[in-house]
Every structure is written in structure tokens, then in C-alpha cells.
Design a protein around this motif. Structure first.
Motif, PDB file in Angstrom:
ATOM      1  N   GLN A 153      10.540  -5.839  14.973  1.00 55.44           N
ATOM      2  CA  GLN A 153      10.034  -6.165  13.583  1.00 55.44           C
ATOM      3  C   GLN A 153      10.024  -4.708  12.991  1.00 55.44           C
ATOM      4  OE1 GLN A 153       6.479  -8.003  14.188  1.00 55.44           O
ATOM      5  NE2 GLN A 153       7.085 -10.121  14.441  1.00 55.44           N
ATOM      6  N   SER A 154       9.973  -4.715  11.918  1.00 55.72           N
ATOM      7  CA  SER A 154       9.934  -3.644  10.882  1.00 55.72           C
ATOM      8  C   SER A 154       9.103  -3.932   9.701  1.00 55.72           C
ATOM      9  CB  SER A 154      11.302  -3.141  10.342  1.00 55.72           C
ATOM     10  OG  SER A 154      12.160  -2.832  11.263  1.00 55.72           O
ATOM     11  N   LEU A 155       8.390  -2.702   9.203  1.00 57.91           N
ATOM     12  CA  LEU A 155       7.576  -2.958   8.079  1.00 57.91           C
ATOM     13  C   LEU A 155       8.489  -2.559   6.748  1.00 57.91           C
ATOM     14  CD1 LEU A 155       4.717  -3.179   6.341  1.00 57.91           C
ATOM     15  CD2 LEU A 155       4.598  -0.717   6.767  1.00 57.91           C
ATOM     16  N   SER A 156       8.512  -3.365   5.903  1.00 59.77           N
ATOM     17  CA  SER A 156       9.487  -3.263   4.512  1.00 59.77           C
ATOM     18  C   SER A 156       8.665  -3.082   3.257  1.00 59.77           C
ATOM     19  CB  SER A 156      10.431  -4.779   4.377  1.00 59.77           C
ATOM     20  OG  SER A 156      11.102  -4.507   3.310  1.00 59.77           O
ATOM     21  N   LEU A 157       9.089  -2.219   2.726  1.00 65.77           N
ATOM     22  CA  LEU A 157       8.451  -1.788   1.294  1.00 65.77           C
ATOM     23  C   LEU A 157       9.532  -2.080   0.259  1.00 65.77           C
ATOM     24  CD1 LEU A 157       6.189   1.335   1.677  1.00 65.77           C
ATOM     25  CD2 LEU A 157       5.597  -1.397   1.878  1.00 65.77           C
ATOM     26  N   ARG A 158       9.403  -2.811  -0.907  1.00 62.55           N
ATOM     27  CA  ARG A 158      10.451  -3.280  -1.863  1.00 62.55           C
ATOM     28  C   ARG A 158       9.918  -2.834  -3.293  1.00 62.55           C
ATOM     29  NH1 ARG A 158      12.798  -9.099  -1.982  1.00 62.55           N
ATOM     30  NH2 ARG A 158      13.484  -8.324  -0.003  1.00 62.55           N
ATOM     31  N   VAL A 159      10.833  -1.985  -3.996  1.00 68.15           N
ATOM     32  CA  VAL A 159      10.221  -1.699  -5.298  1.00 68.15           C
ATOM     33  C   VAL A 159      11.335  -2.575  -6.119  1.00 68.15           C
ATOM     34  CG1 VAL A 159      10.398  -0.004  -6.964  1.00 68.15           C
ATOM     35  CG2 VAL A 159       9.761   0.699  -4.751  1.00 68.15           C
ATOM     36  N   SER A 160      10.617  -3.575  -6.998  1.00 67.46           N
ATOM     37  CA  SER A 160      11.498  -4.276  -7.838  1.00 67.46           C
ATOM     38  C   SER A 160      10.725  -4.073  -9.263  1.00 67.46           C
ATOM     39  CB  SER A 160      11.648  -5.587  -7.255  1.00 67.46           C
ATOM     40  OG  SER A 160      10.502  -6.134  -6.980  1.00 67.46           O
ATOM     41  N   GLY A 161      10.851  -5.341 -10.104  1.00 67.41           N
ATOM     42  CA  GLY A 161      10.330  -5.375 -11.182  1.00 67.41           C
ATOM     43  C   GLY A 161      11.005  -4.700 -12.456  1.00 67.41           C
ATOM     44  N   SER A 162      10.543  -4.903 -13.646  1.00 70.42           N
ATOM     45  CA  SER A 162      11.321  -4.333 -14.739  1.00 70.42           C
ATOM     46  C   SER A 162      11.354  -2.745 -14.922  1.00 70.42           C
ATOM     47  CB  SER A 162      10.761  -5.052 -15.806  1.00 70.42           C
ATOM     48  OG  SER A 162       9.475  -4.684 -16.211  1.00 70.42           O
ATOM     49  N   GLU A 163      10.004  -2.148 -14.368  1.00 71.63           N
ATOM     50  CA  GLU A 163      10.006  -0.797 -14.536  1.00 71.63           C
ATOM     51  C   GLU A 163      10.264   0.003 -13.164  1.00 71.63           C
ATOM     52  OE1 GLU A 163       5.769  -0.093 -15.588  1.00 71.63           O
ATOM     53  OE2 GLU A 163       6.344  -1.108 -17.633  1.00 71.63           O
ATOM     54  N   GLY A 164      10.385  -0.792 -12.179  1.00 75.33           N
ATOM     55  CA  GLY A 164      10.694  -0.020 -10.760  1.00 75.33           C
ATOM     56  C   GLY A 164       9.568   1.050 -10.661  1.00 75.33           C
ATOM     57  N   LEU A 165      10.083   1.987  -9.490  1.00 73.78           N
ATOM     58  CA  LEU A 165       9.128   3.091  -9.380  1.00 73.78           C
ATOM     59  C   LEU A 165       9.392   4.401 -10.115  1.00 73.78           C
ATOM     60  CD1 LEU A 165       7.263   3.957  -6.992  1.00 73.78           C
ATOM     61  CD2 LEU A 165       8.948   4.854  -5.691  1.00 73.78           C
ATOM     62  N   GLN A 166       8.514   4.780 -10.857  1.00 74.61           N
ATOM     63  CA  GLN A 166       8.704   5.779 -11.908  1.00 74.61           C
ATOM     64  C   GLN A 166       9.056   7.172 -11.484  1.00 74.61           C
ATOM     65  OE1 GLN A 166       9.071   4.847 -15.235  1.00 74.61           O
ATOM     66  NE2 GLN A 166       9.000   2.985 -14.429  1.00 74.61           N
ATOM     67  N   ASN A 167       9.380   8.068 -11.804  1.00 71.17           N
ATOM     68  CA  ASN A 167       9.692   9.509 -11.356  1.00 71.17           C
ATOM     69  C   ASN A 167       8.445  10.156 -11.223  1.00 71.17           C
ATOM     70  OD1 ASN A 167       8.982   9.548 -14.101  1.00 71.17           O
ATOM     71  ND2 ASN A 167       9.813  11.527 -14.522  1.00 71.17           N
ATOM     72  N   THR A 168       8.320  10.832 -10.027  1.00 74.87           N
ATOM     73  CA  THR A 168       6.999  11.493  -9.330  1.00 74.87           C
ATOM     74  C   THR A 168       6.031  10.296  -8.853  1.00 74.87           C
ATOM     75  OG1 THR A 168       5.655  11.844 -11.392  1.00 74.87           O
ATOM     76  CG2 THR A 168       7.204  13.433 -11.219  1.00 74.87           C
ATOM     77  N   ASP A 169       6.327   8.968  -9.024  1.00 70.08           N
ATOM     78  CA  ASP A 169       5.389   8.233  -8.444  1.00 70.08           C
ATOM     79  C   ASP A 169       5.631   7.791  -6.991  1.00 70.08           C
ATOM     80  OD1 ASP A 169       3.290   6.615  -8.558  1.00 70.08           O
ATOM     81  OD2 ASP A 169       4.238   4.859  -9.816  1.00 70.08           O
ATOM     82  N   ALA A 170       4.312   7.277  -6.435  1.00 73.16           N
ATOM     83  CA  ALA A 170       4.532   6.801  -4.957  1.00 73.16           C
ATOM     84  C   ALA A 170       3.754   5.587  -4.766  1.00 73.16           C
ATOM     85  CB  ALA A 170       4.013   8.093  -4.228  1.00 73.16           C
ATOM     86  N   ARG A 171       4.333   4.742  -3.819  1.00 77.05           N
ATOM     87  CA  ARG A 171       3.453   3.688  -3.275  1.00 77.05           C
ATOM     88  C   ARG A 171       3.314   3.657  -1.855  1.00 77.05           C
ATOM     89  NH1 ARG A 171       2.234   3.938  -7.722  1.00 77.05           N
ATOM     90  NH2 ARG A 171       2.348   2.102  -9.524  1.00 77.05           N
ATOM     91  N   GLY A 172       2.352   3.022  -1.142  1.00 75.87           N
ATOM     92  CA  GLY A 172       2.249   3.060   0.204  1.00 75.87           C
ATOM     93  C   GLY A 172       1.312   2.077   0.762  1.00 75.87           C
ATOM     94  N   VAL A 173       1.172   1.878   2.126  1.00 73.51           N
ATOM     95  CA  VAL A 173       0.181   0.779   2.624  1.00 73.51           C
ATOM     96  C   VAL A 173      -0.481   1.623   3.781  1.00 73.51           C
ATOM     97  CG1 VAL A 173       1.304  -1.378   2.236  1.00 73.51           C
ATOM     98  CG2 VAL A 173       2.014  -0.083   4.306  1.00 73.51           C
ATOM     99  N   PHE A 174      -1.495   1.401   4.094  1.00 75.01           N
ATOM    100  CA  PHE A 174      -2.363   2.099   5.007  1.00 75.01           C
ATOM    101  C   PHE A 174      -3.021   1.325   5.959  1.00 75.01           C
ATOM    102  CE2 PHE A 174      -5.652   1.120   2.137  1.00 75.01           C
ATOM    103  CZ  PHE A 174      -6.760   1.004   2.604  1.00 75.01           C
ATOM    104  N   LYS A 175      -3.547   1.467   7.255  1.00 73.51           N
ATOM    105  CA  LYS A 175      -4.144   1.214   7.871  1.00 73.51           C
ATOM    106  C   LYS A 175      -5.328   1.873   8.773  1.00 73.51           C
ATOM    107  CE  LYS A 175      -3.493  -1.386  12.487  1.00 73.51           C
ATOM    108  NZ  LYS A 175      -2.431  -1.636  13.872  1.00 73.51           N
ATOM    109  N   ASN A 176      -6.537   1.300   9.030  1.00 71.56           N
ATOM    110  CA  ASN A 176      -7.472   2.257   9.713  1.00 71.56           C
ATOM    111  C   ASN A 176      -7.379   2.253  11.219  1.00 71.56           C
ATOM    112  OD1 ASN A 176      -9.102   2.812   7.513  1.00 71.56           O
ATOM    113  ND2 ASN A 176      -9.915   0.978   7.434  1.00 71.56           N
ATOM    114  N   VAL A 177      -7.260   3.308  11.868  1.00 70.27           N
ATOM    115  CA  VAL A 177      -7.023   3.515  13.226  1.00 70.27           C
ATOM    116  C   VAL A 177      -7.786   4.401  13.877  1.00 70.27           C
ATOM    117  CG1 VAL A 177      -4.349   2.923  13.076  1.00 70.27           C
ATOM    118  CG2 VAL A 177      -5.477   5.437  12.908  1.00 70.27           C
ATOM    119  N   SER A 178      -7.736   4.571  15.336  1.00 70.85           N
ATOM    120  CA  SER A 178      -8.575   5.630  15.996  1.00 70.85           C
ATOM    121  C   SER A 178      -7.569   6.038  16.920  1.00 70.85           C
ATOM    122  CB  SER A 178      -9.938   5.025  16.709  1.00 70.85           C
ATOM    123  OG  SER A 178     -10.472   6.056  17.305  1.00 70.85           O
TER     124      SER A 178
END
Length: 290
Positions: free
Chosen positions: A2-27
Motif C-alpha cells: 500500500q502507498s499514500l497517493s496525493l493527486r493535484v487536479s482541478g482547473s487551477e492545479g498547484l500554483q507556483n510556490t504552493d504546497a499541500r500535505g497530509v499529517f499524522k500525530n505520532v510519538s
């Protein structure tokens, strides 16, 4: 698998200098490991044939530390794009996309960032390693501690701005994150010793002495690497009881007992108490004498 997949779609996409992510609380305590590794895959967005993702236009990042704003490490890598309909592990998981980071490089960077001659970081600014080579880019902000990682984030950034294209462009695509893991555990052990001595010099003196020592990595057979001792300990105690009256003539009938005791314990931690992911000897090597 299994892998984690991040997809950028939509009409605008990922703008220059922009970022997106997912997070998890761990110890997680990462100090017993030498390497941070992960496989990565990038491809163009299949739902839009007009938006082609080129090599190195999308950047993947991993961020971990106490939080995501003031105290964290960051690892970035520009991604090679897999062609449509590619087959085989080498094409789907290119070696150029693999993160294989020596964790000691992060602590070296943290020490560099403490240089009093450096200008203070502005809001949101990250100190990146000015001497880094290769595809990996590492950065640090604040005082993170991977001895106790509380938050973990993976994500993607737009990396189209370059000297050849100072304005950049929006991008679309998909990235797979696979097997984020720690490797090469330091499983070296330590040792401990205990000594007890009792002596009796006739009726004049008794001397008792104890000494013990243990080194970094000592623990019981049931304890894992993260449960073992993180410090060197040396300790001794000496107790003497003397009857000084025995040194005087018996006709004086003097009874003069004398007791003397001394003890000392020295504890040297493996890690700096204020920077618990940096070994103390490295901090001392980079600290000027008073």
C-alpha cells in the motif's frame, strides 16, 4: 503493498510556490536509527492530457518535529516523472526519487543553524543546508527533537520557479509515497560492573568501599534499544571507622572513635539535555571554551 497517493487536479492545479500535505500525530524516538528512507513515484494527471508534468517540476517533502510551524526538520526532493504505461519497478520507483538520508546530517544542520553570526529567521522561514549536495534538500527551523517526534507530514510542492522560468506555472500530477521507514538501527550494547570491598584491621579500623559503573547502551535482555541506558554512570562510596584511642597508651583509658565517609557520582548523558537529538560530545566539540 500500500502507498499514500496525493493527486493535484482541478482547473487551477498547484500554483507556483504552493504546497499541500497530509499529517499524522505520532510519538516516535528516531535516535537509535541512522537512516530515513522512502520510495516515491510521480506521474502526470491522467484526467488531463493537456497538463504534462515534467521532471523536477514537483517536489516531495517530509516534515517532522514538535510541530509544523516553529520546531521541525524538513527533507525535500525534486521528482522524476514516470512515463504513462511504464512497467517494471525501476521505472515506477526511480532511484532518483528515493529518499536515503543520513539522520546525522540533520543534527549537523541544527548545529550550523545555531551560529550566532547568522541573521534571525523571519516568520515561516527555514534554514536550509548551504553545503548540501545531490538531489536532497534538508532544512531546520527552531529547536526540533527527533528523540520525540510528535508530528509527521508528507506533501508536495510546486517547483517550477527557476532561473530559466522566474514566474513558474501551475502543475497537475500524482505522487505516491511508499514505505517511509527508519533503517540501520544502532543496537550496540553497554556494560556494567559492581565492586564491594570490606576490610578489618584488627580492632583498629574497618573500611568499606563500593564502586559501580555502567555505560551507554546497558540494559537487561528484555529491554529494547530505546529502553536502555542513555548515560555513562560512575559512582563510589568509602566509609572508614577508626578507633584512634588504640594509638594512645592504655593507661590513659581514652576511647576516641573517628568516622570518615566520602562518595561521588558522575553522570555523563549521551545527548545534550537541551537538544536531545544531538550527542553531548558533538555539542562540546562545537562549543568555545569559557
Amino acid at each position: 503493498e500500500q502507498s499514500l497517493s496525493l493527486r493535484v487536479s482541478g482547473s487551477e492545479g498547484l500554483q507556483n510556490t504552493d504546497a499541500r500535505g497530509v499529517f499524522k500525530n505520532v510519538s516516535v524516538d528516531m535516535r537509535q536509527f541512522k537512516k530515513l528512507k522512502m520510495f516515491l513515484h510521480a506521474e502526470s494527471y491522467s484526467g488531463d492530457n493537456t497538463s504534462v508534468l515534467n521532471d523536477d517540476e514537483m517536489m516531495a517533502f517530509v516534515r517532522f518535529g514538535n510541530d509544523f510551524t516553529e520546531n521541525f526538520y524538513e527533507v525535500e526532493i525534486p521528482l522524476k516523472v514516470t512515463a504513462p504505461n511504464a512497467t517494471g519497478a525501476e521505472a515506477i520507483w526511480p532511484a532518483e526519487n528515493e529518499i536515503d538520508l543520513d539522520l546525522e546530517a540533520l543534527t549537523d544542520l541544527k548545529i550550523k543553524s545555531r551560529n550566532p553570526g547568522l541573521p534571525p529567521l523571519q516568520d515561516g522561514e527555514i534554514y536550509y543546508d548551504p553545503e548540501a549536495t545531490g538531489r536532497l534538500k534538508i532544512g531546520v527551523r527552531g529547536n526540533p527533537n527527533f528523540g520525540l517526534v510528535r508530528q509527521l507530514m508528507v506533501g508536495i510542492k510546486n517547483n517550477t520557479i527557476s532561473p530559466a522560468d522566474p514566474t513558474g506555472r501551475p502543475i497537475k500530477g500524482e505522487v505516491w509515497f511508499n514505505e517511509l521507514r527508519l533503517a540501520e538501527m544502532d543496537n550496540s550494547g553497554g556494560m556494567a560492573a559492581l565492586v564491594n570491598i570490606d576490610t578489618n584491621l584488627a580492632d583498629f579500623a574497618t573500611i568499606s568501599a563500593t564502586g559501580k559503573m555502567s555505560t551507554i547502551g546497558f540494559g537487561t535482555l528484555e529491554q529494547g534499544p530505546n529502553e536502555r541506558s542513555r548515560e555513562d554512570v560512575q559512582q563510589y562510596n568509602i566509609v572508614t571507622n577508626l578507633s584512634l584511642g588504640k594509638l594512645m597508651p592504655k593507661k590513659w583509658h581514652i576511647n576516641l572513635p573517628f568516622n570518615y565517609a566520602i562518595g561521588e557520582e558522575t553522570i555523563t548523558p549521551e545527548y545534550d539535555p537541551f537538544n536531545q537529538d544531538i550527542r553531548l560530545d558533538r555539542v562540546l566539540d562545537n562549543t568555545a571554551d569559557a
